[in-house]
Design a protein around this motif. Sequence first.
Motif, mmCIF file in Angstrom:
data_model
loop_
_atom_site.group_PDB
_atom_site.id
_atom_site.type_symbol
_atom_site.label_atom_id
_atom_site.label_comp_id
_atom_site.label_asym_id
_atom_site.label_seq_id
_atom_site.Cartn_x
_atom_site.Cartn_y
_atom_site.Cartn_z
ATOM 1 N N LYS C 21 0.808 -1.224 0.000
ATOM 2 C CA LYS C 21 0.000 0.000 0.000
ATOM 3 C C LYS C 21 0.837 1.267 0.000
ATOM 4 C CE LYS C 21 -3.932 -2.076 2.223
ATOM 5 N NZ LYS C 21 -5.195 -1.729 2.867
ATOM 6 N N ALA C 24 2.019 5.906 2.921
ATOM 7 C CA ALA C 24 0.872 6.784 3.187
ATOM 8 C C ALA C 24 -0.426 6.010 3.362
ATOM 9 C CB ALA C 24 0.719 7.821 2.075
ATOM 10 N N ASN C 25 -0.603 4.962 2.596
ATOM 11 C CA ASN C 25 -1.862 4.228 2.658
ATOM 12 C C ASN C 25 -1.822 3.003 3.559
ATOM 13 O OD1 ASN C 25 -3.430 5.867 0.830
ATOM 14 N ND2 ASN C 25 -1.988 5.192 -0.717
ATOM 15 N N VAL C 104 12.437 0.615 -3.544
ATOM 16 C CA VAL C 104 12.139 1.153 -4.873
ATOM 17 C C VAL C 104 10.924 2.075 -4.854
ATOM 18 C CG1 VAL C 104 11.203 0.484 -7.133
ATOM 19 C CG2 VAL C 104 13.228 -0.659 -6.231
ATOM 20 N N SER C 105 9.888 1.647 -4.161
ATOM 21 C CA SER C 105 8.625 2.373 -4.269
ATOM 22 C C SER C 105 8.478 3.513 -3.274
ATOM 23 C CB SER C 105 7.447 1.408 -4.064
ATOM 24 O OG SER C 105 7.492 0.377 -5.005
ATOM 25 N N GLU C 106 9.092 3.381 -2.125
ATOM 26 C CA GLU C 106 8.815 4.341 -1.065
ATOM 27 C C GLU C 106 10.013 5.166 -0.659
ATOM 28 O OE1 GLU C 106 5.785 5.018 0.437
ATOM 29 O OE2 GLU C 106 5.200 3.917 -1.368
ATOM 30 N N ARG C 109 12.658 7.363 -4.615
ATOM 31 C CA ARG C 109 12.143 8.563 -5.294
ATOM 32 C C ARG C 109 11.050 9.276 -4.511
ATOM 33 N NH1 ARG C 109 14.157 7.341 -10.506
ATOM 34 N NH2 ARG C 109 16.193 6.672 -9.820
ATOM 35 N N SER C 110 10.710 8.772 -3.356
ATOM 36 C CA SER C 110 9.543 9.331 -2.686
ATOM 37 C C SER C 110 9.774 10.744 -2.165
ATOM 38 C CB SER C 110 9.164 8.441 -1.508
ATOM 39 O OG SER C 110 8.315 9.134 -0.635
ATOM 40 N N SER C 111 8.908 11.635 -2.578
ATOM 41 C CA SER C 111 9.024 13.012 -2.089
ATOM 42 C C SER C 111 8.814 13.034 -0.587
ATOM 43 C CB SER C 111 8.007 13.910 -2.772
ATOM 44 O OG SER C 111 6.706 13.542 -2.370
ATOM 45 N N VAL C 112 7.938 12.148 -0.132
ATOM 46 C CA VAL C 112 7.676 12.121 1.296
ATOM 47 C C VAL C 112 8.946 11.743 2.051
ATOM 48 C CG1 VAL C 112 6.382 10.966 3.116
ATOM 49 C CG2 VAL C 112 5.276 11.525 0.946
ATOM 50 N N PHE D 18 1.625 19.196 -5.354
ATOM 51 C CA PHE D 18 1.989 17.786 -5.515
ATOM 52 C C PHE D 18 3.508 17.622 -5.458
ATOM 53 C CE2 PHE D 18 -2.194 17.093 -7.926
ATOM 54 C CZ PHE D 18 -2.796 16.497 -6.833
ATOM 55 N N ARG D 19 4.224 18.562 -6.038
ATOM 56 C CA ARG D 19 5.682 18.491 -5.988
ATOM 57 C C ARG D 19 6.174 18.589 -4.541
ATOM 58 N NH1 ARG D 19 8.434 23.866 -7.311
ATOM 59 N NH2 ARG D 19 7.424 24.155 -5.294
ATOM 60 N N GLY D 22 3.807 15.705 -2.271
ATOM 61 C CA GLY D 22 3.443 14.376 -2.767
ATOM 62 C C GLY D 22 1.937 14.228 -2.828
ATOM 63 N N ALA D 24 -0.144 11.943 -1.653
ATOM 64 C CA ALA D 24 -0.855 11.536 -0.439
ATOM 65 C C ALA D 24 -1.021 12.691 0.545
ATOM 66 C CB ALA D 24 -0.133 10.371 0.243
ATOM 67 N N ASN D 25 -0.024 13.529 0.642
ATOM 68 C CA ASN D 25 -0.068 14.610 1.625
ATOM 69 C C ASN D 25 -0.549 15.939 1.073
ATOM 70 O OD1 ASN D 25 0.932 13.134 3.950
ATOM 71 N ND2 ASN D 25 2.833 12.977 2.786
ATOM 72 N N VAL D 104 9.207 12.176 -11.231
ATOM 73 C CA VAL D 104 10.257 11.458 -10.506
ATOM 74 C C VAL D 104 9.773 10.981 -9.143
ATOM 75 C CG1 VAL D 104 12.425 11.814 -9.256
ATOM 76 C CG2 VAL D 104 12.242 12.477 -11.653
ATOM 77 N N SER D 105 9.095 11.857 -8.416
ATOM 78 C CA SER D 105 8.786 11.532 -7.025
ATOM 79 C C SER D 105 7.492 10.773 -6.843
ATOM 80 C CB SER D 105 8.709 12.823 -6.197
ATOM 81 O OG SER D 105 9.914 13.528 -6.263
ATOM 82 N N GLU D 106 6.542 10.986 -7.714
ATOM 83 C CA GLU D 106 5.222 10.429 -7.462
ATOM 84 C C GLU D 106 4.775 9.402 -8.484
ATOM 85 O OE1 GLU D 106 3.148 11.075 -4.780
ATOM 86 O OE2 GLU D 106 5.089 11.794 -4.092
ATOM 87 N N ARG D 109 8.192 5.582 -9.572
ATOM 88 C CA ARG D 109 8.390 4.451 -8.668
ATOM 89 C C ARG D 109 7.262 4.265 -7.677
ATOM 90 N NH1 ARG D 109 13.992 3.738 -9.484
ATOM 91 N NH2 ARG D 109 13.962 4.028 -11.729
ATOM 92 N N SER D 110 6.302 5.155 -7.699
ATOM 93 C CA SER D 110 5.320 5.123 -6.629
ATOM 94 C C SER D 110 4.456 3.867 -6.662
ATOM 95 C CB SER D 110 4.415 6.346 -6.730
ATOM 96 O OG SER D 110 3.266 6.151 -5.966
ATOM 97 N N SER D 111 4.448 3.154 -5.575
ATOM 98 C CA SER D 111 3.597 1.964 -5.505
ATOM 99 C C SER D 111 2.143 2.377 -5.585
ATOM 100 C CB SER D 111 3.847 1.202 -4.207
ATOM 101 O OG SER D 111 3.405 1.975 -3.112
ATOM 102 N N VAL D 112 1.868 3.542 -5.026
ATOM 103 C CA VAL D 112 0.495 4.020 -5.062
ATOM 104 C C VAL D 112 0.071 4.210 -6.507
ATOM 105 C CG1 VAL D 112 -1.038 5.900 -4.463
ATOM 106 C CG2 VAL D 112 0.717 5.144 -2.846
ATOM 107 N N HIS D 114 1.308 2.852 -9.096
ATOM 108 C CA HIS D 114 1.296 1.610 -9.859
ATOM 109 C C HIS D 114 0.187 0.649 -9.498
ATOM 110 C CE1 HIS D 114 5.342 2.969 -10.944
ATOM 111 N NE2 HIS D 114 4.969 2.482 -12.093
ATOM 112 N N LEU D 119 1.467 0.837 -14.308
ATOM 113 C CA LEU D 119 2.515 0.008 -14.874
ATOM 114 C C LEU D 119 2.441 -0.016 -16.402
ATOM 115 C CD1 LEU D 119 4.876 -1.812 -14.390
ATOM 116 C CD2 LEU D 119 3.312 -3.703 -13.982
#
Lengths: 198, 198, 198, 198
Positions: C21, C24-25, C104-106, C109-112, D18-19, D22, D24-25, D104-106, D109-112, D114, D119
């Motif tokens: 998830k 964040a989720n 990789v996912s969190e 590259r995560s801005s958070v 968003f930049r 992110g 989620a926040n 890049v950030s969201e 690679r973001s699992s959210v 994807h 994908l």
Amino acid sequence: MAKNDKQEMIIDAALEVFRDKGYANARMADIARRAGVSYGLVYHYFGSKEVLFDLIVETWWSDLYSMMEREKASTAQFREKLVNIIQFFLDTYVKRPNLMSIFVSEVCRSSVYHTKEGLSKFLKFFSLCEEIMVEGQEKGFLNREISPHHLTYIFYGAIETFISVMVLGREPLTRKRQERATSAILQVFIDGAKAQAK
Amino acid sequence: MAKNDKQEMIIDAALEVFRDKGYANARMADIARRAGVSYGLVYHYFGSKEVLFDLIVETWWSDLYSMMEREKASTAQFREKLVNIIQFFLDTYVKRPNLMSIFVSEVCRSSVYHTKEGLSKFLKFFSLCEEIMVEGQEKGFLNREISPHHLTYIFYGAIETFISVMVLGREPLTRKRQERATSAILQVFIDGAKAQAK
Amino acid sequence: MAKNDKQEMIIDAALEVFRDKGYANARMADIARRAGVSYGLVYHYFGSKEVLFDLIVETWWSDLYSMMEREKASTAQFREKLVNIIQFFLDTYVKRPNLMSIFVSEVCRSSVYHTKEGLSKFLKFFSLCEEIMVEGQEKGFLNREISPHHLTYIFYGAIETFISVMVLGREPLTRKRQERATSAILQVFIDGAKAQAK
Amino acid sequence: MAKNDKQEMIIDAALEVFRDKGYANARMADIARRAGVSYGLVYHYFGSKEVLFDLIVETWWSDLYSMMEREKASTAQFREKLVNIIQFFLDTYVKRPNLMSIFVSEVCRSSVYHTKEGLSKFLKFFSLCEEIMVEGQEKGFLNREISPHHLTYIFYGAIETFISVMVLGREPLTRKRQERATSAILQVFIDGAKAQAK
DNA sequence: GATGAATGAGAGTTCATTCAT
DNA sequence: TATGAATGAACTCTCATTCAT
């Protein structure tokens, strides 16, 4: 011995924590940590947070009532009785400052406390105080035209405010300050604050 | 209209809930339910429980300071000023009983409140009160040998105890009782409680 | 035993939930449920969602740095070092796929993540990588005219993209694929992708 | 005009928020505030947070695919095509830095991201890239023994890492740096990083 | 078009208390 | 006696979204 040691360490810790955070924000874990025991042990000895708090407050009421009963029964001069009552509060502030803090901050006005049987504790104290005031009136010391209720409120209000200011300011109380406070309260209560005629 | 309505309904509800349960045990959901709005709206307008509480308490301090400044600046007789101060508390008890309850139960002695900037609020009030006492001494009404601190504690303590007893007992305050309380406080504070010489 | 069991069960559950998830989720209740414990216990051991996440991510960084330091200090052939770095990522993907997914996912590259101290974690890794590239240049393996920064980005970028594609596609990684990927990255990085002269 | 103005202000504000925070926040209220409109208007135009985000990301994918299709169809030299792809990313970083940051950030690679249809967006891009790599192999520029998949990952990985480092470090990109980065990527990808034979 | 009042599901977190050891 | 792992009810606060005006 060891048993009483730990129990007392818990009570001392509770006094500190209740003083610092108040009942609502005191955590059992804080108390246990400060006492250096596990919080399981706090429950082992005291059952619950409320019981622990009540136990502490009860020592205050019990001491207060004892003192009041003693003064009521005493054959001392009326003025002496008033002095003793004032001294009781000031002495407790010196000797058991945490207990005094808790009384001021968590008991004497707390709505939380009063939702319980707290009000009756006060009424009992006021009632004892009134009896002494009536005695003062009957013995010719106090003005009969002022209701004993009112006399009680004014006399006790003065003491409580003194104590509260010290508690809130964490002020030390020297013997000298203690004497000056006592005489100020007494003087105003008995003779009034008006300027002295020459 | 509608907007202010809701905001005021929330504040009124908060006054009731804080009075009944105290700050720590008041739930935002209680306040919202009693105001008849969702709790989201309480946050929409007031941001947090603490902000809502502070807002309420601030109205008390603000009114109190205004009154004290007015009396300080007034050219009325000294005795009149004392009467006005007493009346301010009693009037507030009559007109805004919930506010008065919260002041007594959650502010004037609450350790929680005093961990914040609460102590300074009191000191400011005491300081204003002392200035009036000093004026009383300078104008020859009050005994110069008693410290203005002490005079303040005794005078204010009497008022606060009166109010507290009424708050805790939820007693009504008739005009007649109001007058008797005022004159009792004044009489003892000025002339003392000792028996009148014939 | 039992204690470590539960802690590890919670961490394993957290790895799964964060992977599925995202930070964040992910709900603490999800983690607790998947670990088969109450959410109170998650807080008992780890304090907060952020702490739990950081703990997990820290194991990644710590392992990565260890490997890089080892390679830096190693006396192996330069080419061997590059192979080991590539293998480290691929091995981690095989052995700890959830950790790799989260990285990789969190993280990467995560801005958070990067609003925290995350950027410095990367810079430290890049810095270690550059030192190895410089060594390659000094030993005559790598072209001195290309900046070590650029060499690092290209080398690491290749690895990260491989890993990311596998993570996003949840692809299995057989030993054979592992070898082919390693040699493809190495070959292009060292000799380039241009057609071979006959 | 006015209508488009506000819509664009909202999109610009969304890009910034968003930049910075992110997906989620990011709060819709933040976006509205930064755009200087009520948040009701954001919903009026864009329906939901997800729609707004997707709209933004869609512009990225759409531009990326256009560029890739153009290069695929172009009759330019193979090397030129690689240069154009690199330049596309670097130019976007310069001209639309917020969009690039969000990618890049969201996105990348973001699992959210994807968990949605994300994908497939990547796979489409990779597929276009592979077609170009195959063309390179068929025209005799690239080594036929390396899989087009691998060539794609290495080439794209280099670009993405360059961009990511700049995004995370908020580094400016001068024309000169742009040229050096392009030639470094090209050189290593085509000729390898190994030391030049004299 | 434009506003922002109003809603409430949902999430993180706290902490008194229980109980197996 | 003593510990602290374990529980879960309860609470504050967030924020996407709706809708009357």
